[in-house]
Scaffold this active site. Structure first.
Site, PDB file in Angstrom:
ATOM      1  N   ARG A 269       2.214   4.236  -6.878  1.00 19.81           N
ATOM      2  CA  ARG A 269       2.226   4.127  -5.422  1.00 19.81           C
ATOM      3  C   ARG A 269       2.829   2.773  -5.065  1.00 19.81           C
ATOM      4  O   ARG A 269       2.181   1.738  -5.172  1.00 19.81           O
ATOM      5  CB  ARG A 269       0.797   4.256  -4.884  1.00 19.81           C
ATOM      6  CG  ARG A 269       0.679   3.875  -3.413  1.00 19.81           C
ATOM      7  CD  ARG A 269      -0.658   4.231  -2.814  1.00 19.81           C
ATOM      8  NE  ARG A 269      -1.810   3.699  -3.517  1.00 19.81           N
ATOM      9  CZ  ARG A 269      -2.279   2.461  -3.408  1.00 19.81           C
ATOM     10  NH1 ARG A 269      -1.647   1.568  -2.653  1.00 19.81           N
ATOM     11  NH2 ARG A 269      -3.359   2.081  -4.056  1.00 19.81           N
ATOM     12  N   HIS A 273      -2.172   2.142   0.118  1.00 16.34           N
ATOM     13  CA  HIS A 273      -2.885   3.418   0.063  1.00 16.34           C
ATOM     14  C   HIS A 273      -2.734   4.152   1.388  1.00 16.34           C
ATOM     15  O   HIS A 273      -2.394   5.339   1.423  1.00 16.34           O
ATOM     16  CB  HIS A 273      -4.361   3.168  -0.244  1.00 16.34           C
ATOM     17  CG  HIS A 273      -5.194   4.405  -0.212  1.00 16.34           C
ATOM     18  ND1 HIS A 273      -5.124   5.375  -1.182  1.00 16.34           N
ATOM     19  CD2 HIS A 273      -6.114   4.836   0.680  1.00 16.34           C
ATOM     20  CE1 HIS A 273      -5.965   6.351  -0.894  1.00 16.34           C
ATOM     21  NE2 HIS A 273      -6.569   6.048   0.234  1.00 16.34           N
ATOM     22  N   TYR A 282      -5.117  -6.730  -4.316  1.00 18.77           N
ATOM     23  CA  TYR A 282      -5.600  -6.273  -5.615  1.00 18.77           C
ATOM     24  C   TYR A 282      -4.481  -5.971  -6.623  1.00 18.77           C
ATOM     25  O   TYR A 282      -4.761  -5.621  -7.755  1.00 18.77           O
ATOM     26  CB  TYR A 282      -6.480  -5.021  -5.445  1.00 18.77           C
ATOM     27  CG  TYR A 282      -5.834  -3.865  -4.688  1.00 18.77           C
ATOM     28  CD1 TYR A 282      -5.004  -2.961  -5.336  1.00 18.77           C
ATOM     29  CD2 TYR A 282      -6.068  -3.684  -3.335  1.00 18.77           C
ATOM     30  CE1 TYR A 282      -4.413  -1.905  -4.649  1.00 18.77           C
ATOM     31  CE2 TYR A 282      -5.492  -2.639  -2.636  1.00 18.77           C
ATOM     32  CZ  TYR A 282      -4.668  -1.748  -3.292  1.00 18.77           C
ATOM     33  OH  TYR A 282      -4.086  -0.707  -2.609  1.00 18.77           O
TER      34      TYR A 282
END
Length: 379
Positions: A269, A273, A282
């Protein structure tokens, strides 16, 4: 295919379903070199290759349009598919017209490959509809926002197809994070026990929001299939040809009555998100750069150019088409009318229901109370 011998081909030993190691099955390297995959190989014409490229570019363009629309308050939320175009377009092209697809909320390229107007799927993210399209028109189920539950829906549908004696198959799309849900394990078990004609297509994009895959499983995801008695395969999810070939083989296996298959498309990805997420908190930049070098669209473009299957005129035509679609999507979203407030009670029960009627009346009275309050203020 034109110029087939002009590109170096490398040997690619292919294993049987269920016996592959962690190295993903690949037919097209990141630099655009075509390999051979034994009996899993797939032959595509130059026209088909151009179609795959076109659909990936258009899907990325719609995705790129939706993100700023959300930032400008025109959409409530948007889950980006950036980086996952090959997994979605390749697998969708393996489907027959009478096969049924059960997507998650990120499978925009699957939806468009099935013939859905992107404006239809954006209606839900704008909040003007609870669904957006008729699942029967394109054999595409509605988007699923409850993580993993579509795998159960797909399994049940596949069992029905089997009982009806239809010669069609079903595919369920979900992400790596969904495999931590009990629904997915239940779906695997039911499908295996009843030999349901369903393909479980997991797009392992490495991150379930901020949780990496290693925090979700101690083994490669495709190996989970073995515990449920179904075969599993890991495929390069940034390789549109490999995704097409493996999904086609799994669907044909299902149609022959040989049961379900788990496909793990190993991809990434590249974006957030959803538009409410900040991946910089992160993920590190080096990881993102490494995966950007494996871009699925650039990979296919390199192969098309090397094969002489496409030229600048074609690429410019696709860009112009995608830009025109982007503008059409933007204008359509901004001009969508607000739904009737009372419409949320429609289509719940085919023949009506006393409790729904009672709730409708209560809501109508609640809405009317605002009008009464406004009238009192004017007086």
């Amino acid at each position: 295919m034109c110029g087939r011998n002009s590109v170096r081909r490398e040997k690619n030993r292919h294993p049987d379903f269920g016996t592959q190691g962690p190295q993903p099955f690949q037919l097209l390297s990141p630099s655009g070199v075509r390999t051979r995959g034994g009996e899993w190989d797939v032959e595509v014409t130059a026209e088909e290759l151009r179609s795959l490229y076109r659909e990936m570019v258009i899907a990325r363009r719609v995705d790129a349009e939706a993100t700023p629309l959300q930032r400008q308050g025109e959409l409530a939320l948007w889950p980006s598919l950036l980086g996952q175009e090959a997994a979605q377009v390749g697998s969708a092209h393996a489907l027959a017209s009478d096969d049924m697809a059960f997507p998650s909320y990120r499978d925009h390229a699957v939806a468009m490959s099935r013939g859905l107007d992107p404006v239809a799927m954006l209606r839900m993210f704008r909040g003007v509809t609870h669904g957006g399209w008729d699942p029967r028109e394109n054999n595409l189920h509605l988007y699923n926002l409850v993580i993993g539950s579509q795998t159960l829906h797909a399994t049940g549908y596949a069992m029905g197809v089997q009982m009806d004696g239809q010669n069609s198959a079903v595919i369920a799309y979900f992400g790596d994070g969904a495999t931590s849900q009990g629904d997915v394990s239940e779906a695997f078990n039911f499908a295996a026990v009843y030999n349901a004609p369903v393909v479980f297509f997991c797009q392992n994009n490495q991150w379930a929001i901020s949780e990496p895959t290693e925090k979700q499983t101690r083994v490669p995801l495709y190996q989970r299939a073995r515990g449920f008695g179904l075969p599993g395969i890991r495929v390069d999810g940034n390789d549109v040809l490999a995704c097409l070939a493996v999904t086609k083989a799994a669907l044909e296996r299902a149609r022959r009555g040989e049961g379900p298959t788990l496909v793990e498309a190993f991809t990434y990805r590249m974006g957030a998100h959803t538009t409410s997420d900040d991946p910089s908190r992160y993920r590190d930049e080096r990881e993102e750069r490494d995966w950007a070098a494996k871009d699925p669209i650039a990979r296919l473009k390199a192969y098309l150019s090397a094969e002489g299957a496409a030229d600048d005129a074609f690429y410019n035509e696709v860009e112009a088409e995608s830009d025109a679609l982007g503008w059409r999507v933007r204008e359509a979203v901004r001009s969508m009318p607000d739904p009737d407030d009372m419409a949320l009670f429609d289509h719940i029960y085919a023949d009506g229901h006393a409790l729904v009627n009672e709730e409708r009346a209560q809501f109508a009275a609640y809405q009317a109370s605002f009008a009464d309050a406004d009238s009192a203020e004017v007086k």
